[in-house]
Design a protein around this motif. Sequence first.
Motif, PDB file in Angstrom:
ATOM      1  N   MET A 289      -7.592  -1.530  -7.212  1.00 55.57           N
ATOM      2  CA  MET A 289      -6.463  -0.618  -6.960  1.00 55.57           C
ATOM      3  C   MET A 289      -5.287  -0.877  -7.910  1.00 55.57           C
ATOM      4  SD  MET A 289      -6.301   0.149  -2.847  1.00 55.57           S
ATOM      5  CE  MET A 289      -5.881  -1.547  -2.426  1.00 55.57           C
ATOM      6  N   PRO A 290      -4.846  -2.129  -8.087  1.00 60.32           N
ATOM      7  CA  PRO A 290      -3.760  -2.368  -9.046  1.00 60.32           C
ATOM      8  C   PRO A 290      -4.138  -2.021 -10.485  1.00 60.32           C
ATOM      9  CG  PRO A 290      -3.966  -4.221  -7.539  1.00 60.32           C
ATOM     10  CD  PRO A 290      -5.167  -3.352  -7.326  1.00 60.32           C
ATOM     11  N   ILE A 291      -5.418  -2.209 -10.836  1.00 56.65           N
ATOM     12  CA  ILE A 291      -5.858  -1.874 -12.195  1.00 56.65           C
ATOM     13  C   ILE A 291      -5.796  -0.370 -12.420  1.00 56.65           C
ATOM     14  CG2 ILE A 291      -7.852  -1.852 -13.756  1.00 56.65           C
ATOM     15  CD1 ILE A 291      -8.628  -4.582 -12.585  1.00 56.65           C
ATOM     16  N   TYR A 292      -6.309   0.402 -11.451  1.00 53.66           N
ATOM     17  CA  TYR A 292      -6.191   1.861 -11.559  1.00 53.66           C
ATOM     18  C   TYR A 292      -4.728   2.253 -11.732  1.00 53.66           C
ATOM     19  CZ  TYR A 292     -10.786   1.765  -9.141  1.00 53.66           C
ATOM     20  OH  TYR A 292     -12.080   1.528  -8.765  1.00 53.66           O
ATOM     21  N   MET A 293      -3.878   1.638 -10.918  1.00 49.06           N
ATOM     22  CA  MET A 293      -2.458   1.995 -10.898  1.00 49.06           C
ATOM     23  C   MET A 293      -1.773   1.683 -12.223  1.00 49.06           C
ATOM     24  SD  MET A 293       0.400   0.809  -8.114  1.00 49.06           S
ATOM     25  CE  MET A 293       1.938   1.734  -7.945  1.00 49.06           C
ATOM     26  N   PHE A 294      -2.096   0.541 -12.794  1.00 43.64           N
ATOM     27  CA  PHE A 294      -1.495   0.145 -14.064  1.00 43.64           C
ATOM     28  C   PHE A 294      -1.786   1.182 -15.147  1.00 43.64           C
ATOM     29  CE2 PHE A 294      -1.646  -1.906 -18.206  1.00 43.64           C
ATOM     30  CZ  PHE A 294      -0.429  -2.574 -18.244  1.00 43.64           C
ATOM     31  N   PHE A 295      -3.010   1.669 -15.187  1.00 47.93           N
ATOM     32  CA  PHE A 295      -3.388   2.602 -16.246  1.00 47.93           C
ATOM     33  C   PHE A 295      -2.829   4.004 -16.032  1.00 47.93           C
ATOM     34  CE2 PHE A 295      -6.672  -0.646 -17.180  1.00 47.93           C
ATOM     35  CZ  PHE A 295      -6.437  -0.769 -18.542  1.00 47.93           C
ATOM     36  N   TRP A 296      -2.754   4.482 -14.766  1.00 45.79           N
ATOM     37  CA  TRP A 296      -2.150   5.808 -14.618  1.00 45.79           C
ATOM     38  C   TRP A 296      -0.634   5.734 -14.813  1.00 45.79           C
ATOM     39  CZ3 TRP A 296      -3.058   4.598  -9.068  1.00 45.79           C
ATOM     40  CH2 TRP A 296      -1.890   4.657  -8.302  1.00 45.79           C
ATOM     41  N   GLY A 297      -0.024   4.586 -14.488  1.00 44.50           N
ATOM     42  CA  GLY A 297       1.401   4.412 -14.773  1.00 44.50           C
ATOM     43  C   GLY A 297       1.678   4.439 -16.263  1.00 44.50           C
ATOM     44  N   THR A 298       0.780   3.837 -17.030  1.00 48.96           N
ATOM     45  CA  THR A 298       0.896   3.866 -18.491  1.00 48.96           C
ATOM     46  C   THR A 298       0.805   5.298 -19.005  1.00 48.96           C
ATOM     47  OG1 THR A 298      -0.090   1.652 -18.635  1.00 48.96           O
ATOM     48  CG2 THR A 298      -0.070   2.990 -20.643  1.00 48.96           C
ATOM     49  N   MET A 299      -0.111   6.087 -18.423  1.00 47.92           N
ATOM     50  CA  MET A 299      -0.232   7.488 -18.818  1.00 47.92           C
ATOM     51  C   MET A 299       1.045   8.271 -18.495  1.00 47.92           C
ATOM     52  SD  MET A 299      -3.115   8.015 -20.293  1.00 47.92           S
ATOM     53  CE  MET A 299      -2.960   6.368 -20.989  1.00 47.92           C
ATOM     54  N   ALA A 300       1.676   7.956 -17.344  1.00 51.20           N
ATOM     55  CA  ALA A 300       2.916   8.635 -16.976  1.00 51.20           C
ATOM     56  C   ALA A 300       4.017   8.327 -17.986  1.00 51.20           C
ATOM     57  CB  ALA A 300       3.347   8.208 -15.571  1.00 51.20           C
ATOM     58  N   LEU A 301       4.057   7.082 -18.484  1.00 50.66           N
ATOM     59  CA  LEU A 301       5.038   6.721 -19.506  1.00 50.66           C
ATOM     60  C   LEU A 301       4.774   7.480 -20.804  1.00 50.66           C
ATOM     61  CD1 LEU A 301       5.261   2.855 -18.956  1.00 50.66           C
ATOM     62  CD2 LEU A 301       7.100   4.503 -18.612  1.00 50.66           C
TER      63      LEU A 301
ATOM     64  N   ILE B 141       0.833  -1.200   0.000  1.00 51.56           N
ATOM     65  CA  ILE B 141       0.000   0.000   0.000  1.00 51.56           C
ATOM     66  C   ILE B 141       0.872   1.255   0.000  1.00 51.56           C
ATOM     67  CG2 ILE B 141      -1.660   1.329   1.356  1.00 51.56           C
ATOM     68  CD1 ILE B 141      -2.871  -1.085  -0.035  1.00 51.56           C
ATOM     69  N   PHE B 142       1.939   1.218   0.781  1.00 56.93           N
ATOM     70  CA  PHE B 142       2.858   2.349   0.851  1.00 56.93           C
ATOM     71  C   PHE B 142       3.453   2.646  -0.524  1.00 56.93           C
ATOM     72  CE2 PHE B 142       7.092   4.141   1.332  1.00 56.93           C
ATOM     73  CZ  PHE B 142       6.893   5.160   2.253  1.00 56.93           C
ATOM     74  N   CYS B 143       3.931   1.619  -1.198  1.00 62.33           N
ATOM     75  CA  CYS B 143       4.547   1.811  -2.514  1.00 62.33           C
ATOM     76  C   CYS B 143       3.537   2.288  -3.544  1.00 62.33           C
ATOM     77  CB  CYS B 143       5.192   0.503  -2.989  1.00 62.33           C
ATOM     78  SG  CYS B 143       6.683   0.052  -2.078  1.00 62.33           S
ATOM     79  N   MET B 144       2.314   1.784  -3.470  1.00 64.34           N
ATOM     80  CA  MET B 144       1.288   2.190  -4.421  1.00 64.34           C
ATOM     81  C   MET B 144       0.996   3.684  -4.310  1.00 64.34           C
ATOM     82  SD  MET B 144      -1.386  -1.032  -4.210  1.00 64.34           S
ATOM     83  CE  MET B 144      -2.325  -0.635  -5.685  1.00 64.34           C
ATOM     84  N   TYR B 145       0.823   4.155  -3.075  1.00 59.48           N
ATOM     85  CA  TYR B 145       0.507   5.578  -2.943  1.00 59.48           C
ATOM     86  C   TYR B 145       1.727   6.450  -3.161  1.00 59.48           C
ATOM     87  CZ  TYR B 145      -2.483   9.463  -1.761  1.00 59.48           C
ATOM     88  OH  TYR B 145      -3.221  10.610  -1.836  1.00 59.48           O
ATOM     89  N   LEU B 146       2.912   5.908  -2.896  1.00 56.43           N
ATOM     90  CA  LEU B 146       4.137   6.643  -3.189  1.00 56.43           C
ATOM     91  C   LEU B 146       4.189   7.022  -4.661  1.00 56.43           C
ATOM     92  CD1 LEU B 146       7.042   7.627  -2.457  1.00 56.43           C
ATOM     93  CD2 LEU B 146       7.824   5.312  -3.035  1.00 56.43           C
ATOM     94  N   PHE B 147       3.906   6.036  -5.532  1.00 58.76           N
ATOM     95  CA  PHE B 147       3.965   6.312  -6.968  1.00 58.76           C
ATOM     96  C   PHE B 147       2.755   7.095  -7.458  1.00 58.76           C
ATOM     97  CE2 PHE B 147       7.096   2.884  -6.664  1.00 58.76           C
ATOM     98  CZ  PHE B 147       8.129   3.476  -7.370  1.00 58.76           C
ATOM     99  N   SER B 148       1.650   6.996  -6.722  1.00 61.46           N
ATOM    100  CA  SER B 148       0.508   7.857  -7.037  1.00 61.46           C
ATOM    101  C   SER B 148       0.889   9.319  -6.844  1.00 61.46           C
ATOM    102  CB  SER B 148      -0.680   7.505  -6.138  1.00 61.46           C
ATOM    103  OG  SER B 148      -1.723   8.449  -6.288  1.00 61.46           O
ATOM    104  N   ALA B 149       1.510   9.613  -5.708  1.00 60.94           N
ATOM    105  CA  ALA B 149       1.923  10.987  -5.428  1.00 60.94           C
ATOM    106  C   ALA B 149       3.038  11.439  -6.363  1.00 60.94           C
ATOM    107  CB  ALA B 149       2.373  11.108  -3.969  1.00 60.94           C
ATOM    108  N   LEU B 150       3.958  10.535  -6.687  1.00 56.44           N
ATOM    109  CA  LEU B 150       5.055  10.879  -7.590  1.00 56.44           C
ATOM    110  C   LEU B 150       4.534  11.246  -8.975  1.00 56.44           C
ATOM    111  CD1 LEU B 150       7.782   8.184  -6.791  1.00 56.44           C
ATOM    112  CD2 LEU B 150       7.999  10.657  -6.476  1.00 56.44           C
ATOM    113  N   ASP B 151       3.668  10.406  -9.520  1.00 56.01           N
ATOM    114  CA  ASP B 151       3.189  10.618 -10.893  1.00 56.01           C
ATOM    115  C   ASP B 151       2.250  11.807 -11.000  1.00 56.01           C
ATOM    116  OD1 ASP B 151       4.621   8.432 -11.844  1.00 56.01           O
ATOM    117  OD2 ASP B 151       3.019   7.032 -11.389  1.00 56.01           O
ATOM    118  N   ARG B 152       1.566  12.113  -9.905  1.00 60.22           N
ATOM    119  CA  ARG B 152       0.650  13.251  -9.927  1.00 60.22           C
ATOM    120  C   ARG B 152       1.379  14.565  -9.679  1.00 60.22           C
ATOM    121  NH1 ARG B 152      -2.142  11.570  -6.248  1.00 60.22           N
ATOM    122  NH2 ARG B 152      -1.700  12.968  -4.510  1.00 60.22           N
TER     123      ARG B 152
END
Length: 497
Positions: free
Chosen positions: A121-133, A57-68
Amino acid sequence: MSDSKELSRKSSEVTSVDEVLARPYHYSPAEVEGFTVDPAASRHICRQYDLRIMPIIFCMYLFSALDRGNLGNAKTDGLNKDLGLVGNQYNNIVTVQSATFAGMAIFGGYITKRFGASRMMPIYMFFWGTMALINATVHDYKGIMIVRYFLGSFEGLFGPAVPIYLTSFYTRGELAKRLAVWYSSSALSGAFSGLLSYGIFQIESSIPGWKILFLIEGGLTVLVAIIAFFTLPAFPQRCPWLTDNEKEIAVMRLLKDSSQSVDAEFTHSEFFAPAKDWKFYILMIFALCYGTAASTATTFLPQLISRFNFSAVKTNLYTVAPNLVAVVFLLTVASLSDYFRYENDFSRFRDGYDHDGLHHIGSHKHPPDRRWIFACFLIQCGAHVPTTMFHSWHNNNDPSENGRAFRTGTLTLAANAGSLISANIFLDSWAPKYTKALIISACLQVLGMVIVLSLRTYMSLENKKRNKQQGVNWKTEDVPTVALVEGPKNKHFRYFL
């Protein structure tokens, strides 16, 4: 029959613990009341959650904050110039990202509860990570606007999912500290992004440093999403690393302290029930107030630091210390909150920190000095506490899983809407001092302090009134399970302050 005798009679209806364990994970309040949770076993289960769930959970929100929030870092490395942004176009991009991030929160609560947080949660994360790329490949204003629209949308869906998920595992006395660990990643992301940007922006490459930043952070986001999809359990009773007996205890400890049921069936009536409570709308205003300051701290800290006329490299480096101090401050406050079981007082305390920092920077006209640097520390310390305390507070006063999903989603929307305010007050035309923006944000923190103090006073007086009427001196931990199931409408319920 007296109140105490009535409660005692209901508790005695359960025949034996063995009969409880022989059935699935759904029990009556009387059965739960008659079940004794072994404290040692409860602590062991909690440690298992801390070791197996919280790091993910920590890592997931870490990258949420980083990418945003990496737009602020990218701007210091020439994002505006490379993309040909002029006027307030940068603010328009932040506004669009903030609008979709805020607007998708209610849908995020609904979808997450309907289809399961551990999968969504992982599905949301996969797609916003793709957008960051993809963000690293854009060449103009239109391109980055589209990418940030979708990135904000998927992150908005993710926002309310984490508090909803954690309330399915931790009791009311454990929740604030775990939410703090979760949200400390947001503060840590500022430090991590600052260090990463500091290193990347010194690389001599034909590829702009801000593009390399997007590629690295986006790629790691996708990797963590894949890991989370295959490792996060859905509910305590579905944890493969707990024994059958531990699963029973894991469910029972929640039912005895915080929830009507675990893995409850979705119903629209329960989901929208919080909308009938007047306190819900007061909380929305408070969420908007603290959301503005939180966005100021996460998105615009590099711009505030740039007031000191440092180079782009040093500006990003100097964002590290305030964020690291904020992490320590957040974890300390959350630990004290869980120990004393008072969320509201600490929320009001942090609003004061935010106000002092924002007011100090905004009201002084002289050149930046050490006092301004100290004010940046105050802003960061105050900005990251409320999400933890606030979501712990309102979730601890709602025993319904479905109701918590709607409440968390809607209040997350209100908090995220604060980023719309910050995006439209930190205008390039007000740079580099941003005096008006800081004063507006400070005023909102004053309003937030008034709201949270007033609501806390109401809840405290209501608890005292009920104690007086019933001739008892109960605190939140003394409330019988039968009262927790029904929530505040039960006269034996006590508000979690």
